[in-house]
Design a protein around this motif. Structure first.
Motif, PDB file in Angstrom:
ATOM      1  N   SER A 255       0.835  -1.209   0.000  1.00 11.71           N
ATOM      2  CA  SER A 255       0.000   0.000   0.000  1.00 11.71           C
ATOM      3  C   SER A 255       0.864   1.251   0.000  1.00 11.71           C
ATOM      4  N   GLN A 256       1.944   1.224   0.767  1.00 13.61           N
ATOM      5  CA  GLN A 256       2.865   2.355   0.792  1.00 13.61           C
ATOM      6  C   GLN A 256       3.538   2.540  -0.573  1.00 13.61           C
ATOM      7  N   LYS A 257       3.912   1.413  -1.175  1.00 12.53           N
ATOM      8  CA  LYS A 257       4.554   1.463  -2.488  1.00 12.53           C
ATOM      9  C   LYS A 257       3.617   2.058  -3.541  1.00 12.53           C
ATOM     10  N   ALA A 258       2.333   1.709  -3.457  1.00 13.72           N
ATOM     11  CA  ALA A 258       1.353   2.196  -4.437  1.00 13.72           C
ATOM     12  C   ALA A 258       1.224   3.716  -4.396  1.00 13.72           C
ATOM     13  N   LYS A 259       1.453   4.305  -3.218  1.00 17.17           N
ATOM     14  CA  LYS A 259       1.338   5.756  -3.086  1.00 17.17           C
ATOM     15  C   LYS A 259       2.441   6.491  -3.844  1.00 17.17           C
ATOM     16  N   SER A 260       3.603   5.822  -3.922  1.00 18.16           N
ATOM     17  CA  SER A 260       4.755   6.491  -4.546  1.00 18.16           C
ATOM     18  C   SER A 260       5.046   6.021  -5.964  1.00 18.16           C
ATOM     19  N   ASP A 261       4.306   5.005  -6.431  1.00 19.74           N
ATOM     20  CA  ASP A 261       4.534   4.460  -7.773  1.00 19.74           C
ATOM     21  C   ASP A 261       3.342   4.800  -8.670  1.00 19.74           C
ATOM     22  N   GLU A 262       3.542   5.707  -9.597  1.00 16.86           N
ATOM     23  CA  GLU A 262       2.437   6.155 -10.454  1.00 16.86           C
ATOM     24  C   GLU A 262       1.958   5.084 -11.423  1.00 16.86           C
TER      25      GLU A 262
END
Length: 613
Positions: A255-262
């Protein structure tokens, strides 16, 4: 004359004396001998027959660790027939504590007026003090301690344990004549629902003497309640706790990764993990996230709380382990591989050529490795999950029989319920020509073209599966071809530990395939983790893992689902595992979860690479 007068006087005196003696005797009888009785009558004392709630059976893990128990909690009740003015009483109660007036009125109208009716369970300390203080103004209320459900570890295993609540009007009508009444508590979901007949105890009865405001004065007779039977699960508490933590930690990371990966359009919505003993399909751990706390239902849940749970887009009430219905992706290639060997004579060293795609009828079906992998054997095709290899096999199976691949899928338990001991299991779907004819209206859409089987051969299209089906599928491969009914419960016992019912593994199907076919499939699954698509995740483990990855397309621009299914150790399997991440983007994201579970179970140390990840 004087003698006669004296005689009459003596008689009169004797009569008067006798009257006084009778009056004194009667007074003694009333005031002394019967004094207590008439005191009670003067105070309005009477008898009342009250039911005593029976504690539900406990639920233990395989090592007799208590997962679900009972605790005593104060409850507000009435017996409608013993209340002079119910409306007036409810008016006063709603002024003191929070009560749903209309809901209680409805309950009273449908209840047995001679039976005790619980108005509010698990009342707070503050509510109890208020009710005690104003008790003289609330004639007919009953404040008592009754057993209530306690889920010892809150959210742990919430989807499989389930929760309890007051019986609904619809359910009460269905269970008519089985001893249930308005306001009774029953299992609503999970094991609480499935094993309701065993967990539900038998209520007792108490004949009490009560005063003019309904307070109990003394017990005149009692019939003790009988506790429900206990469940002993196959589940291992330590493994369950570890599995849930590992899954949660990785979902949070993604979930954290999804915030920073467009490139990731949305974070995972949830996930599921099942760990099973492949020898008999007994379930050692089953996690579904996000979870919920069953304790919120015990005293009755407010409409606001219920709406919050039900409208949460992540669906915390949804048991993804058994209710998910999604394409399996490449895990289905295990079925296609089996059908290809049995029906087409394909062998481990049968050679294929992959230019990066398979084309037929002007339609191109691409491999995930778009540049192609050139020449490779069938065994390598499994290890590398090569789409082109399986497109070709699927098309050949279609040409032989349009439904032969589907037949093998059903042999592995797909498209059918596993009959796990939980309600509301998803059946899934194995699409075939008949399904297409019945589902679609336009004539052109009713036709089963070769492309549908080609897509099915790699686990895409209209195929729908669940984690419980896929872990059972790999268990059957691991144990040599036996498909069992998955079971959460090992046995049912009474309070003294005597076995009431021993749940034995039930064989659902013996796979109609040769030992050699299964051997090659197993070798291909070992290749996945040693030199194929999952090699980087498992290459540093000191034990061999057999597995298959799956990335399932979801369409509509949403991320793919991620899957992993396998067993370990390869030589003598102890565990079968499935990991599912809803909108998890790639099967690569399931591999660290599976690996950590294996490391935890076999007490293997984390490598530096694991710690970095």
């Amino acid at each position: 004359m004087s003698y006669s007068s004296d005689k009459r006087l003596i008689k009169f005196t004797i009569i008067i004396a006798l009257i006084f003696l009778l009056l004194i005797g009667r007074l003694y009888y009333l005031q002394i001998y019967k004094g207590d009785i008439f005191k009670e009558l003067s105070e309005g004392n009477r008898t009342s027959l009250r039911s005593i709630s029976a504690p539900r059976g406990k639920i233990y893990d395989r090592n007799k660790k208590v997962l679900v128990s009972n605790k005593l909690a104060y409850t507000l009740s009435i017996i409608p027939n013993e209340v002079d003015d119910v409306d007036l009483l409810l008016d006063k109660l709603t002024e003191l504590i929070e009560l749903d007036y209309q809901s209680i009125k409805d309950k009273i109208s449908k209840s047995n007026p001679q039976k005790i009716l619980r108005l509010k369970r698990n009342i707070s300390r503050e509510e109890l003090i208020l009710l005690e203080e104003y008790k003289s103004e609330l004639p007919g209320i009953i404040l008592e301690k009754v057993p209530m459900r306690e889920y010892v570890y809150q959210q742990l295993a919430s989807h499989l344990l389930g929760y309890v609540g007051e019986i609904s009007a619809i359910k009460l009508d269905k269970l008519k004549g089985q001893g249930y009444d308005v306001g009774d508590v029953i299992g609503k979901t999970g094991l609480e629902l499935y094993y309701e007949d065993y967990l539900q105890g038998k209520e007792g009865k108490e004949l009490v003497e009560v005063n003019n405001v309904g307070e109990k004065v003394r017990t005149l007779g009692i019939e003790e309640p009988i506790a429900g039977y206990d469940l002993v699960l196959n589940l291992d508490y330590d493994l369950q706790s570890s599995v849930e933590k590992i899954l949660k930690d990785h979902l949070d990371l993604l979930s954290q990764k999804a915030k920073s990966d467009e490139d990731i359009s949305e974070p995972p919505r949830g996930g599921a993990v099942i760990v099973m003993n492949p020898d008999d399909s007994s379930i050692l751990a089953m996690a579904s996230l996000p979870e919920y706390d069953p304790n919120v239902f015990v005293g009755g849940i407010s409409q606001k709380e219920w709406n919050q749970l039900n409208t949460d887009p992540k669906k915390p009430m949804f048991n993804r382990a058994i209710r998910t219905s999604a394409p399996s992706g490449s895990i289905f290639k295990l079925v296609t591989a089996t059908a290809g060997m049995e029906e087409l004579g394909i062998k481990a060293d049968t050679e294929f050529y992959d230019p990066g795609y398979y084309e037929t009828g002007g339609v191109r079906f691409n491999n995930w490795a778009t540049a192609g992998q050139g020449k490779l054997s069938f065994l390598e095709g499994i290890a590398w999950s090569n789409n082109t290899v399986f497109y070709k096999i699927g098309h050949q199976l279609y040409n032989k029989d349009k439904t032969i691949l589907q037949w093998y899928a059903h042999q592995f338990g797909l498209g059918d319920k596993t009959n796990i001991d939980l309600k509301n299991e998803s059946k899934g779907l194995v699409p075939d020509p008949e399904w297409r004819r019945n589902y679609f209206k336009d004539r052109v859409d009713k036709i089963w073209y070769p492309g549908y089987t080609i897509n099915l051969s790699i686990g895409q299209g209209n195929l729908r599966t669940s984690p419980i089906q896929l872990v059972n599928l790999v268990s059957a491969i691991a144990n040599g071809g036996q498909l069992y009914q998955p079971l959460l419960v090992d046995k049912i016992v009474d309070k003294d530990g005597r076995v009431i019912k021993d749940l034995k593994p039930k064989l659902l199907n013996e796979l109609p395939v040769s030992n050699n076919t299964l051997k090659i499939v197993k070798e291909g699954m070992k290749g996945v983790t040693t030199y194929g698509t999952a090699r980087r995740a498992f290459e540093d483990l000191p034990i061999d893992v057999a597995g298959k990855t799956g990335t399932a397309q979801t369409g509509k621009g949403r991320p793919n689902h991620g899957w992993f299914a396998g067993f370990v150790p390869f030589e003598k399997p102890e565990l079968a595992i499935v990991v599912f991440i809803e909108y998890g983007s790639s099967s690569a994201n399931t591999l660290p979860i599976a690996k950590e579970i294996i490391q935890d179970y076999f007490d293997l140390e984390l490598t530096d690479k694991d710690k970095d990840s």
